[in-house]
Design a protein around this motif. Sequence first.
Motif, PDB file in Angstrom:
ATOM      1  N   GLY A 198      10.790  11.008  -4.409  1.00 33.08           N
ATOM      2  CA  GLY A 198      10.290   9.783  -5.055  1.00 33.08           C
ATOM      3  C   GLY A 198       9.494   8.894  -4.119  1.00 33.08           C
ATOM      4  N   ALA A 199       9.226   9.357  -2.880  1.00 31.74           N
ATOM      5  CA  ALA A 199       8.590   8.491  -1.870  1.00 31.74           C
ATOM      6  C   ALA A 199       7.141   8.159  -2.191  1.00 31.74           C
ATOM      7  CB  ALA A 199       8.673   9.153  -0.490  1.00 31.74           C
ATOM      8  N   ALA A 200       6.460   9.014  -2.981  1.00 27.32           N
ATOM      9  CA  ALA A 200       5.050   8.768  -3.287  1.00 27.32           C
ATOM     10  C   ALA A 200       4.869   8.193  -4.698  1.00 27.32           C
ATOM     11  CB  ALA A 200       4.243  10.057  -3.136  1.00 27.32           C
ATOM     12  N   GLU A 207       7.615   8.942   6.025  1.00 28.54           N
ATOM     13  CA  GLU A 207       7.368   8.812   4.581  1.00 28.54           C
ATOM     14  C   GLU A 207       6.432   7.640   4.239  1.00 28.54           C
ATOM     15  OE1 GLU A 207      10.885   9.738   2.035  1.00 28.54           O
ATOM     16  OE2 GLU A 207      11.942   9.919   3.924  1.00 28.54           O
ATOM     17  N   GLY A 208       5.387   7.500   5.041  1.00 30.55           N
ATOM     18  CA  GLY A 208       4.363   6.505   4.731  1.00 30.55           C
ATOM     19  C   GLY A 208       4.781   5.066   4.958  1.00 30.55           C
ATOM     20  N   THR A 209       5.889   4.831   5.668  1.00 25.77           N
ATOM     21  CA  THR A 209       6.368   3.456   5.842  1.00 25.77           C
ATOM     22  C   THR A 209       5.933   2.825   7.164  1.00 25.77           C
ATOM     23  OG1 THR A 209       8.449   4.168   6.841  1.00 25.77           O
ATOM     24  CG2 THR A 209       8.452   3.881   4.443  1.00 25.77           C
ATOM     25  N   LEU A 210       5.418   3.625   8.113  1.00 28.69           N
ATOM     26  CA  LEU A 210       5.070   3.057   9.428  1.00 28.69           C
ATOM     27  C   LEU A 210       3.585   3.143   9.746  1.00 28.69           C
ATOM     28  CD1 LEU A 210       8.041   4.338  11.667  1.00 28.69           C
ATOM     29  CD2 LEU A 210       7.819   2.157  10.480  1.00 28.69           C
ATOM     30  N   GLY A 211       2.854   4.011   9.076  1.00 25.74           N
ATOM     31  CA  GLY A 211       1.424   4.156   9.342  1.00 25.74           C
ATOM     32  C   GLY A 211       0.865   5.241   8.447  1.00 25.74           C
ATOM     33  N   ILE A 212      -0.474   5.303   8.378  1.00 24.20           N
ATOM     34  CA  ILE A 212      -1.109   6.331   7.538  1.00 24.20           C
ATOM     35  C   ILE A 212      -1.743   7.379   8.444  1.00 24.20           C
ATOM     36  CG2 ILE A 212      -2.890   6.791   5.812  1.00 24.20           C
ATOM     37  CD1 ILE A 212      -2.248   4.185   4.521  1.00 24.20           C
ATOM     38  N   VAL A 226       0.853  -1.196   0.000  1.00 26.21           N
ATOM     39  CA  VAL A 226       0.000   0.000   0.000  1.00 26.21           C
ATOM     40  C   VAL A 226       0.886   1.242   0.000  1.00 26.21           C
ATOM     41  CG1 VAL A 226      -1.733   1.301   1.291  1.00 26.21           C
ATOM     42  CG2 VAL A 226      -1.777  -1.198   1.314  1.00 26.21           C
ATOM     43  N   LEU A 227       0.609   2.126  -0.944  1.00 25.76           N
ATOM     44  CA  LEU A 227       1.386   3.368  -1.035  1.00 25.76           C
ATOM     45  C   LEU A 227       0.484   4.561  -0.692  1.00 25.76           C
ATOM     46  CD1 LEU A 227       3.637   5.305  -1.948  1.00 25.76           C
ATOM     47  CD2 LEU A 227       3.027   4.786  -4.306  1.00 25.76           C
ATOM     48  N   PRO A 228       0.691   5.202   0.461  1.00 24.93           N
ATOM     49  CA  PRO A 228      -0.105   6.398   0.764  1.00 24.93           C
ATOM     50  C   PRO A 228       0.327   7.561  -0.142  1.00 24.93           C
ATOM     51  CG  PRO A 228       1.133   5.615   2.707  1.00 24.93           C
ATOM     52  CD  PRO A 228       1.670   4.896   1.520  1.00 24.93           C
ATOM     53  N   GLN A 229      -0.650   8.268  -0.692  1.00 25.48           N
ATOM     54  CA  GLN A 229      -0.329   9.458  -1.500  1.00 25.48           C
ATOM     55  C   GLN A 229      -1.094  10.658  -0.975  1.00 25.48           C
ATOM     56  OE1 GLN A 229      -1.088   8.769  -5.688  1.00 25.48           O
ATOM     57  NE2 GLN A 229       0.909   7.802  -6.018  1.00 25.48           N
ATOM     58  N   GLY A 230      -0.362  11.771  -0.825  1.00 29.23           N
ATOM     59  CA  GLY A 230      -0.976  13.031  -0.447  1.00 29.23           C
ATOM     60  C   GLY A 230      -1.121  13.892  -1.686  1.00 29.23           C
ATOM     61  N   GLY A 231      -0.519  15.097  -1.645  1.00 34.14           N
ATOM     62  CA  GLY A 231      -0.639  16.025  -2.774  1.00 34.14           C
ATOM     63  C   GLY A 231       0.375  15.785  -3.874  1.00 34.14           C
ATOM     64  N   LEU A 232       1.234  14.769  -3.719  1.00 28.43           N
ATOM     65  CA  LEU A 232       2.227  14.385  -4.731  1.00 28.43           C
ATOM     66  C   LEU A 232       3.206  15.508  -5.078  1.00 28.43           C
ATOM     67  CD1 LEU A 232      -0.240  12.233  -6.763  1.00 28.43           C
ATOM     68  CD2 LEU A 232       1.927  11.413  -5.837  1.00 28.43           C
ATOM     69  N   THR A 233       3.534  16.312  -4.086  1.00 33.85           N
ATOM     70  CA  THR A 233       4.540  17.356  -4.297  1.00 33.85           C
ATOM     71  C   THR A 233       5.908  16.943  -3.729  1.00 33.85           C
ATOM     72  OG1 THR A 233       4.127  18.509  -2.213  1.00 33.85           O
ATOM     73  CG2 THR A 233       2.743  19.134  -4.087  1.00 33.85           C
ATOM     74  N   GLY A 234       6.007  15.735  -3.232  1.00 33.41           N
ATOM     75  CA  GLY A 234       7.248  15.251  -2.619  1.00 33.41           C
ATOM     76  C   GLY A 234       8.417  15.311  -3.591  1.00 33.41           C
TER      77      GLY A 234
HETATM   78  C1  LIG Z   1       7.426  23.775  -5.347  1.00 33.80           C
HETATM   79  C2  LIG Z   1       7.780  22.896  -4.162  1.00 33.80           C
HETATM   80  C3  LIG Z   1       8.330  23.482  -3.035  1.00 33.80           C
HETATM   81  C4  LIG Z   1       8.644  22.685  -1.923  1.00 33.80           C
HETATM   82  N1  LIG Z   1       9.201  23.291  -0.849  1.00 33.80           N
HETATM   83  C5  LIG Z   1       9.522  22.548   0.215  1.00 33.80           C
HETATM   84  C6  LIG Z   1      10.129  23.163   1.341  1.00 33.80           C
HETATM   85  O1  LIG Z   1      10.403  24.356   1.361  1.00 33.80           O
HETATM   86  N2  LIG Z   1      10.410  22.374   2.405  1.00 33.80           N
HETATM   87  C7  LIG Z   1      10.148  21.036   2.417  1.00 33.80           C
HETATM   88  O2  LIG Z   1      10.403  20.363   3.416  1.00 33.80           O
HETATM   89  N3  LIG Z   1       9.606  20.439   1.349  1.00 33.80           N
HETATM   90  C8  LIG Z   1       9.287  21.140   0.252  1.00 33.80           C
HETATM   91  N4  LIG Z   1       8.743  20.521  -0.834  1.00 33.80           N
HETATM   92  C9  LIG Z   1       8.590  19.036  -0.786  1.00 33.80           C
HETATM   93  C10 LIG Z   1       7.680  18.564   0.339  1.00 33.80           C
HETATM   94  O3  LIG Z   1       8.074  17.311   0.807  1.00 33.80           O
HETATM   95  C11 LIG Z   1       6.257  18.516  -0.038  1.00 33.80           C
HETATM   96  O4  LIG Z   1       5.836  19.720  -0.639  1.00 33.80           O
HETATM   97  C12 LIG Z   1       5.224  18.110   1.034  1.00 33.80           C
HETATM   98  O5  LIG Z   1       5.632  18.085   2.364  1.00 33.80           O
HETATM   99  C13 LIG Z   1       4.719  16.736   0.683  1.00 33.80           C
HETATM  100  O6  LIG Z   1       3.332  16.711   0.850  1.00 33.80           O
HETATM  101  P1  LIG Z   1       2.398  15.927  -0.170  1.00 33.80           P
HETATM  102  O7  LIG Z   1       1.022  15.948   0.399  1.00 33.80           O
HETATM  103  O8  LIG Z   1       2.528  16.434  -1.537  1.00 33.80           O
HETATM  104  O9  LIG Z   1       2.984  14.453  -0.063  1.00 33.80           O
HETATM  105  P2  LIG Z   1       3.293  13.362  -1.201  1.00 33.80           P
HETATM  106  O10 LIG Z   1       4.295  13.859  -2.159  1.00 33.80           O
HETATM  107  O11 LIG Z   1       1.997  12.873  -1.775  1.00 33.80           O
HETATM  108  O12 LIG Z   1       3.925  12.210  -0.316  1.00 33.80           O
HETATM  109  C14 LIG Z   1       5.174  12.375   0.296  1.00 33.80           C
HETATM  110  C15 LIG Z   1       5.432  11.177   1.242  1.00 33.80           C
HETATM  111  O13 LIG Z   1       4.501  11.210   2.309  1.00 33.80           O
HETATM  112  C16 LIG Z   1       3.703  10.019   2.334  1.00 33.80           C
HETATM  113  N5  LIG Z   1       2.351  10.431   2.698  1.00 33.80           N
HETATM  114  C17 LIG Z   1       1.580  11.395   2.128  1.00 33.80           C
HETATM  115  N6  LIG Z   1       0.436  11.531   2.820  1.00 33.80           N
HETATM  116  C18 LIG Z   1       0.489  10.647   3.855  1.00 33.80           C
HETATM  117  C19 LIG Z   1      -0.374  10.320   4.942  1.00 33.80           C
HETATM  118  N7  LIG Z   1      -1.552  10.936   5.117  1.00 33.80           N
HETATM  119  N8  LIG Z   1       0.014   9.369   5.824  1.00 33.80           N
HETATM  120  C20 LIG Z   1       1.213   8.750   5.676  1.00 33.80           C
HETATM  121  N9  LIG Z   1       2.053   8.998   4.667  1.00 33.80           N
HETATM  122  C21 LIG Z   1       1.715   9.953   3.778  1.00 33.80           C
HETATM  123  C22 LIG Z   1       3.845   9.420   0.956  1.00 33.80           C
HETATM  124  O14 LIG Z   1       3.701   8.015   1.012  1.00 33.80           O
HETATM  125  C23 LIG Z   1       5.258   9.827   0.600  1.00 33.80           C
HETATM  126  O15 LIG Z   1       6.132   8.927   1.223  1.00 33.80           O
HETATM  127  C24 LIG Z   1       8.411  21.273  -1.954  1.00 33.80           C
HETATM  128  C25 LIG Z   1       7.860  20.700  -3.099  1.00 33.80           C
HETATM  129  C26 LIG Z   1       7.553  21.497  -4.199  1.00 33.80           C
HETATM  130  C27 LIG Z   1       6.963  20.825  -5.416  1.00 33.80           C
END
Ligand SMILES: Cc1cc2nc3c(=O)[nH]c(=O)nc-3n(C[C@H](O)[C@H](O)[C@H](O)COP(=O)(O)OP(=O)(O)OC[C@H]3O[C@@H](n4cnc5c(N)ncnc54)[C@H](O)[C@@H]3O)c2cc1C
Length: 458
Positions: free
Chosen positions: A77-79, A199-204, A66-74
Motif C-alpha cells: 500500500g506504500a504507493a 519506501e519513498g519517505t526519505l528521497g526520490i 508528494v507520493l513517488p510512484q514507480g510501476g505500482l506493483t508494490g
Molecule cells: C506479481 C508480483 C510479484 C512480486 N514479487 C516480489 C518478490 O518476489 N519480492 C519482492 O520483494 N517483491 C515482490 N513484489 C512486490 C515488490 O515490492 C514490487 O514488485 C517492486 O519492488 C516495486 O516496484 P514498483 O516500481 O512497482 O514500485 P511501486 O509499487 O510504484 O512503489 C513502491 C514504493 O516505492 C516507492 N517508490 C517507487 N519508485 C520510487 C523512486 N524512484 N524513488 C523513491 N521511491 C519510490 C513508492 O513511493 C512506494 O513507497 C511483487 C509484486 C507483484 C505484483
Amino acid sequence: VASDILAALRATLGNDAVLTGDAIGPRYACDATGVAPKLPLAVLRPRTTEEVSAALQVCNAHRVAVLPQGGLTGLAGAATPLGGEIVLSLERLTGIEEVDPAAATITVRAGTPLQRVQEVADEAGYMLGLDLGARGSAQIGGNIATNAGGIRVIRYGMAREQVLGLEVVLADGTVMTSLNKMLKNNAAYDLKHLFIGSEGTLGIVTRAVLRLHPRPAGILTALCALPSYQAVVDFLRHAQRALGQVSAFEAMWNDAYRFVADRRADNPPMPVTHPFYVIIEHAGTDLEADAAAFETMLADAHGQGMLIDVTVAQSEKQARAMWVIREGVAEWEAVVGQIHLDVSMPIGTIGEFVEDCRGRLAARWPALIPTFYGHIGDSNLHVSLAPGTDDAGVRHAAEQTVYDTVRDFKGSISAEHGIGTLKREWLSYSRTPEEIALMHRLKTALDPNGILNPGKVL
Ligand SMILES: Cc1cc2nc3c(=O)[nH]c(=O)nc-3n(C[C@H](O)[C@H](O)[C@H](O)COP(=O)(O)OP(=O)(O)OC[C@H]3O[C@@H](n4cnc5c(N)ncnc54)[C@H](O)[C@@H]3O)c2cc1C
C-alpha cells in the motif's frame, strides 16, 4: 491554494508533465494490493532529475505532500494515495545510460522497468542479480525504494546488494548524486543505504549504478519431495556444501502445493501426497560438469533420506512447469481473495513457527485454510489465509494472530514487501522503540516538512 501550486508546477515543468482532473487515469489510484484506491490531486511526470528537483522545490515551498510512484506493483500500500497528495510518477524518467564492462556495472534511470535492465545486462553478457514475478512492470527505482527481494536472493542478495551508486533528490529539491562504481568505498557514511528500502519517505531515487554478475551458462532445476521441515533445512545445507552455491531454493508445505495442483487442469509434476516440496536451482558455468555434480548431490540427498522423490527438469519447458506451481500459489491467492502475508524468521525455527501458527489459527477459526510456502533459503515465509469470509474484523484478527506468532518467534513482520500502510500498526513487533525513534529523527532531518509519502511506514 491547490490552484496556486498547480500553476507553479505547470510553469516549472510544462503543461504536459502535470495531469489533473479527468486526465488522471485510475492506474495512479492504487498499487498491486488493490486496497482503498484513491485518486491524487495531480500527477507529475518529470523526464529528468532536474525536473524532479524543480517539482520538489515547489511542493516543499507549498508544504504539499508528494507520493513517488514507480510501476505500482508494490504489495504494502506504500504507493497508494491517501488523499490530497501530488503523485510524482517516474514513468518518463527511463533509459539505460551505460554498461561498463570493466567495472561490471549498469547505470540506469529510476523509471526503467526491471525486465528492460535484465535484457540489456543479458545482451552485454552479464546477469542482473535481481528478479521477481512483477519484472515487466516494476521499475528499478521502485525495486530500490522497497529493497525488493525475489527469487535470486539466496545467491545474489536483495536489491540493496545490487546497488553501488545512487542519485536521490531530497525533499527540498537537493540533488545528491553519488553514482559510485567501486565495490570498496569507505569514505565515511554510505548514504545510499538510507534510501534503499525507505519506501519513498526519505528521497526520490532518480538514477542508480547496479552491479552485474557473469551470465551463467545454464540453469539446472529439480523438484523434490521431502518428509519433514528438518529435511528441507538439511537438504539446503547439503546442496550448498556440495555445489558451492544454489541460485534458488523455494519450499512449499503440502497445503500450498496441493492448493495449486487441485486448481490446475494439467497433471502436477509430482503427486500431491508428500509433506514438503522444494524447487532447487543451480546456475552453473560448465553445463556438463555442473549437471553431473547436480545429479550426484541429489542422489546423495536421496540416499541419506532427505528426499523422498526427485525429478530433474530435462528441458526449459519442464523447468517452467515446476515454477508454474510455485508462482501459481500467488496467482491463485489473488483469485480466491486470500490474505497474503510476508514474514521472516531464523531458518531453523520456521518449521516450528508454521505448526504453532497453524494451531493458533485452527483453535479460533476451524474453517480458515492457511497455506505456507516461501524463499526458505532467505528465511522468508509467505503465509496465506483463506478466511472464508469478507468480514473485515475476522480478516484483521487472523492477521493479528500470525503477527503475534511472528513476534513470539522474534521474526520480522515484513521480509521483502515493506511496511507501507498495511503493516504500519505492527512495526513495533519487529523494531525496538529505540530503532523507531531513530527512524523518526532521520525522517525529520531529511524531510523536516514531512512532505515525502506521509502516512506510510512510520
Ligand atoms: C506479481 C508480483 C510479484 C512480486 N514479487 C516480489 C518478490 O518476489 N519480492 C519482492 O520483494 N517483491 C515482490 N513484489 C512486490 C515488490 O515490492 C514490487 O514488485 C517492486 O519492488 C516495486 O516496484 P514498483 O516500481 O512497482 O514500485 P511501486 O509499487 O510504484 O512503489 C513502491 C514504493 O516505492 C516507492 N517508490 C517507487 N519508485 C520510487 C523512486 N524512484 N524513488 C523513491 N521511491 C519510490 C513508492 O513511493 C512506494 O513507497 C511483487 C509484486 C507483484 C505484483
